[in-house]
Design an enzyme around this catalytic site. Structure first.
Site, mmCIF file in Angstrom:
data_model
loop_
_atom_site.group_PDB
_atom_site.id
_atom_site.type_symbol
_atom_site.label_atom_id
_atom_site.label_comp_id
_atom_site.label_asym_id
_atom_site.label_seq_id
_atom_site.Cartn_x
_atom_site.Cartn_y
_atom_site.Cartn_z
ATOM 1 N N SER A 186 46.091 32.138 16.044
ATOM 2 C CA SER A 186 45.376 33.401 16.207
ATOM 3 C C SER A 186 46.231 34.372 17.027
ATOM 4 C CB SER A 186 44.005 33.138 16.827
ATOM 5 O OG SER A 186 43.169 34.261 16.710
ATOM 6 N N GLU A 308 38.282 31.377 7.158
ATOM 7 C CA GLU A 308 38.484 31.798 8.544
ATOM 8 C C GLU A 308 37.313 32.630 9.077
ATOM 9 O OE1 GLU A 308 41.350 31.472 10.545
ATOM 10 O OE2 GLU A 308 43.014 31.097 9.172
ATOM 11 N N HIS A 401 37.990 29.721 11.209
ATOM 12 C CA HIS A 401 39.039 30.041 12.168
ATOM 13 C C HIS A 401 39.032 29.018 13.307
ATOM 14 C CE1 HIS A 401 41.905 32.788 13.984
ATOM 15 N NE2 HIS A 401 41.180 32.895 15.091
#
Length: 485
Positions: A186, A308, A401
């Site tokens: 990320s 995600e 995610h």
């Protein structure tokens, strides 16, 4: 107890029964407060004697996640100003061992998290013959707010300082400074995307793994200035380093969370610039999109998770409640014609709700297409997709995610991952993912062919028959983004 030498002095680590030696809380830069606030990092002061390195050092100031994400990402905070520190896990703490090194950059939207959370314990990497380093870097206002007279991207400068520490010191811990793999997820992966074209970082890492982030998330200077002005407006202060330094951290940190909530509630481009779509008020400040190209000189492993964006839809209830009108307007905001694009996404998901279709579109815009563009720009890159679905929130989290993290670190039983993983996460999948990361750090190959514009070979990580390589998965959806993202 084990002692190793650094350029600043000796440090004492701890070797429990597992045979992995840990050195925790080693400073790689001076405390970034007082006259050093909002400045580039400076070297740490040397010390005499042996410094104890058996407990984690202070974490960079940050606010915990707001509900409902605080349950999925438990906060880890150690107070103190000496927050620019790192941790080392090594199986062979002596010069000359020449082991590959992996340096981890944590995620957290450039505002949350720390490198010393138990979720990022490097024991499994050291067990498998890699020296693992995790680190803290400045976040939020201190790390990324654009301020007049101060350097931009102070959090990135911290990461470069940590990499220089690794170059100068890691041989004493058994690592090879010429075999450094930088990996992150990320915001950590987005940081790597920026560092790939940052001259100061050149030569400090030789391979990189970018998980759910690449080069497309940044703020141009005018947008970053808008964010700083809005935050200053909330307090009635000037957007200057001196004015922000005068705001107590007890007020500054919650205000950062409130600023993001305000952005999410009213993402007007005229007010927020690129942040209106990126949904992060704090990001690297760059003049524009920069892809590294064939001259990159860094081996790349890049990827994303299949669903995600469900992380941001399922816990909030938006996955089931999103109306068709919002799906169409958001698809337009991402640059696609909904009349052209949504039938393509629906064809592969005939029973999908508007929220589930938004997940597919937003996942591509945020994560999959940036990964593809980076792989296209650097020949020899390897591409993956993580597709195992979480049982969390009644199964609606899907392959969301951050779900790959416990598999990367081979920490399926860390309590902090339990809300995502459920009771029976597949160890065989952790063996495959973690093993690929270790193989890439050691050899430059994760175990499948490189990506190119002809075959577009992609490795899918899951359980069952889909756990294999495939050429150009979901090609029709990828083609929608040509010239858009």
């Amino acid at each position: 107890m084990t002692v190793c030498s650094t350029r600043q002095g000796e440090v004492r680590g701890r070797t429990p029964a597992d045979g992995v030696t840990r050195f925790l809380g080693i400073p790689y830069a001076a405390p970034p407060f007082g006259p050093r606030r909002f400045c580039a990092p400076l070297p740490p002061a040397p010390w005499t004697g042996v410094r104890d390195a058996t407990a984690h050092g202070p974490t960079a100031p940050h606010a915990p996640y707001a509900p409902p994400f605080d349950v999925l990402f438990p906060d880890h905070e150690v107070p103190g100003e000496d927050c620019l520190n790192l941790n080392v896990w090594t199986p062979a703490p002596e010069p000359g061992a020449g082991l590959p090194v992996m340096v981890w950059l944590h995620g957290g939207a450039f505002s949350h998290g720390s490198g010393s959370a138990s979720a990022y314990d490097g024991t499994a990497f050291a067990r498998d013959g890699v020296v693992c380093v995790t680190l803290n870097y400045r976040l939020g206002v201190d790390g990324f707010l654009r301020l007049p007279g101060r350097p931009d991207n102070r959090g990135l400068l911290d990461q470069v300082a940590a990499l220089r520490w690794v170059r100068d010191n890691i041989a004493a811990f058994g690592g090879d400074p010429d075999r450094v793999t930088l990996f992150g997820e990320s915001a950590g992966a987005m940081s790597i995307g920026a560092l790939l074209t940052t001259g100061a970082a050149r030569g400090l890492f030789h391979r990189a793994i970018l998980q759910s982030g690449a080069c497309h998330h940044f703020l141009r200077p005018p947008s970053a200035a808008r964010v700083a002005a809005r935050l200053a407006e909330r307090w009635g202060i000037e957007a200057t380093p001196e004015a922000f330094a005068a705001v107590p951290l007890a007020e500054l940190l919650p205000a950062q969370v409130e600023l993001r909530a305000e952005l999410n509630a009213d993402p007007v481009p005229a007010r927020w610039g690129e942040a209106a779509l990126n949904m992060m008020p704090f990001e690297p400040v760059l003049p524009g999109l920069a892809l590294p190209g064939p001259e990159c000189g860094v081996d790349l492993l890049i990827g994303s998770n299949r669903e995600e964006y469900r992380l941001f839809l399922a816990p909030t209830g938006r996955l089931d409640a999103l109306p068709e009108s919002s799906l169409r307007s958001l698809t337009t905001a991402y640059g696609l014609d909904p009349d052209e694009a949504l039938p393509v996404y629906r064809a592969a998901r005939p029973t999908a709700t508007p929220g589930e279709l938004l997940d597919a579109v937003a996942t591509d815009w945020f994560y999959r297409i940036p990964a593809v563009r980076l792989a296209e720009s650097v020949p020899g890159s390897h591409l993956y997709e993580f597709a195992w679905r979480s049982p969390g929130y009644g199964g609606t989290l899907g392959a969301c995610h951050a779900l790959e993290l416990p598999f990367v670190f081979d920490r399926l039983h860390d309590p902090s991952y339990a809300p995502m993983l459920g009771d029976r996460p597949p160890q065989a999948l952790a063996d495959a993912v973690h093993g690929a990361w270790v193989s890439f750090a050691k050899t430059g190959s994760p175990g499948w062919p490189a990506y190119d514009r002809t075959t577009r070979t992609t490795r899918t990580f899951t359980v069952g028959p889909e756990a294999a390589t495939a050429d150009d998965p979901r090609a029709r959806e990828r083609l929608l983004w040509a010239g858009v993202r």
